[in-house]
Write an enzyme that holds these catalytic residues in place. Structure first.
Site, PDB file in Angstrom:
ATOM      1  N   HIS A   1     -14.366  63.438  -1.321  1.00  0.00           N
ATOM      2  CA  HIS A   1     -14.996  63.571  -2.630  1.00  0.00           C
ATOM      3  C   HIS A   1     -14.568  62.385  -3.495  1.00  0.00           C
ATOM      4  O   HIS A   1     -13.398  62.000  -3.477  1.00  0.00           O
ATOM      5  CB  HIS A   1     -14.525  64.843  -3.339  1.00  0.00           C
ATOM      6  CG  HIS A   1     -14.917  66.111  -2.662  1.00  0.00           C
ATOM      7  ND1 HIS A   1     -15.982  66.874  -3.060  1.00  0.00           N
ATOM      8  CD2 HIS A   1     -14.385  66.769  -1.595  1.00  0.00           C
ATOM      9  CE1 HIS A   1     -16.084  67.949  -2.291  1.00  0.00           C
ATOM     10  NE2 HIS A   1     -15.124  67.907  -1.389  1.00  0.00           N
TER      11      HIS A   1
ATOM     12  N   GLN B   1     -11.972  73.726   2.033  1.00  0.00           N
ATOM     13  CA  GLN B   1     -12.979  73.005   2.828  1.00  0.00           C
ATOM     14  C   GLN B   1     -14.046  73.984   3.303  1.00  0.00           C
ATOM     15  O   GLN B   1     -13.738  75.011   3.917  1.00  0.00           O
ATOM     16  CB  GLN B   1     -12.335  72.312   4.037  1.00  0.00           C
ATOM     17  CG  GLN B   1     -13.350  71.485   4.834  1.00  0.00           C
ATOM     18  CD  GLN B   1     -12.727  70.684   5.980  1.00  0.00           C
ATOM     19  OE1 GLN B   1     -11.537  70.831   6.295  1.00  0.00           O
ATOM     20  NE2 GLN B   1     -13.528  69.841   6.606  1.00  0.00           N
TER      21      GLN B   1
ATOM     22  N   ILE C   1     -24.325  67.923  -3.871  1.00  0.00           N
ATOM     23  CA  ILE C   1     -25.419  68.781  -4.327  1.00  0.00           C
ATOM     24  C   ILE C   1     -24.971  69.681  -5.480  1.00  0.00           C
ATOM     25  O   ILE C   1     -25.806  70.177  -6.243  1.00  0.00           O
ATOM     26  CB  ILE C   1     -25.927  69.630  -3.126  1.00  0.00           C
ATOM     27  CG1 ILE C   1     -27.366  70.066  -3.342  1.00  0.00           C
ATOM     28  CG2 ILE C   1     -25.026  70.830  -2.853  1.00  0.00           C
ATOM     29  CD1 ILE C   1     -28.014  70.632  -2.079  1.00  0.00           C
TER      30      ILE C   1
ATOM     31  N   HIS D   1     -15.042  64.670   4.840  1.00  0.00           N
ATOM     32  CA  HIS D   1     -15.707  64.001   3.721  1.00  0.00           C
ATOM     33  C   HIS D   1     -14.710  63.802   2.598  1.00  0.00           C
ATOM     34  O   HIS D   1     -13.878  64.664   2.327  1.00  0.00           O
ATOM     35  CB  HIS D   1     -16.915  64.808   3.225  1.00  0.00           C
ATOM     36  CG  HIS D   1     -16.613  66.244   2.932  1.00  0.00           C
ATOM     37  ND1 HIS D   1     -16.505  67.203   3.915  1.00  0.00           N
ATOM     38  CD2 HIS D   1     -16.361  66.872   1.755  1.00  0.00           C
ATOM     39  CE1 HIS D   1     -16.227  68.367   3.369  1.00  0.00           C
ATOM     40  NE2 HIS D   1     -16.118  68.204   2.060  1.00  0.00           N
TER      41      HIS D   1
END
Ligand code: DGP
Length: 114
Positions: free
Chosen positions: A102, A94, A31, A100
């Site tokens: 990147h 984090q 986002i 996750h």
């Protein structure tokens, strides 16, 4: 996890610009992109940090990389290059505690990262 934003994205409760979903691994656009291509590669299953991985997760982590490679190829950045990063806990920055990876590409990336 009911209060995890990435679990909600995986469940379709929060919208995301999703590029890949094989039922186990999901890839969507960050986002707040830091590069022309900035993707997040996540396992659907909630795992908070790298520190929470165990032996049974070894294949799953491999699948994050294979899915990332596939989408990088589809987006045409595999040859020019890309970087994968998994931040773990506070000192690495984090902020979302659902593991996750990147995947950043589309410009020359500085090294070392800050
Ligand atoms: P990290 O610092 O490694 O925990 O990175 C978390 C990333 O997640 C950060 O780059 C912004 C992104 N992010 C946070 N919330 C959302 C969201 O609701 N949707 C999407 N697509 N990305 C998000």
């Amino acid at each position: 996890m009911s209060d995890c934003i990435f679990c909600k994205i995986a469940a379709g409760e929060i919208p995301a610009d999703t590029l890949y979903d094989d039922g186990e691994v999901l890839i969507f656009r960050d986002i707040n992109p830091e590069a022309p291509v900035h993707l997040l590669v996540i396992p659907r299953r909630h795992i908070a940090t790298l520190n929470d991985l165990s032996e049974v997760d070894a294949a799953l982590i491999g699948r994050l990389y294979l899915a990332g490679q596939q989408v990088a190829t589809e987006l045409g950045v595999a040859e020019s290059g890309y970087r994968t990063v998994i931040n773990c806990n506070r000192d690495a920055g984090q902020i979302v505690f659902h593991i996750h990876m990147h995947l950043l590409a589309g410009r020359e990336l500085g090294w070392p990262p800050g």
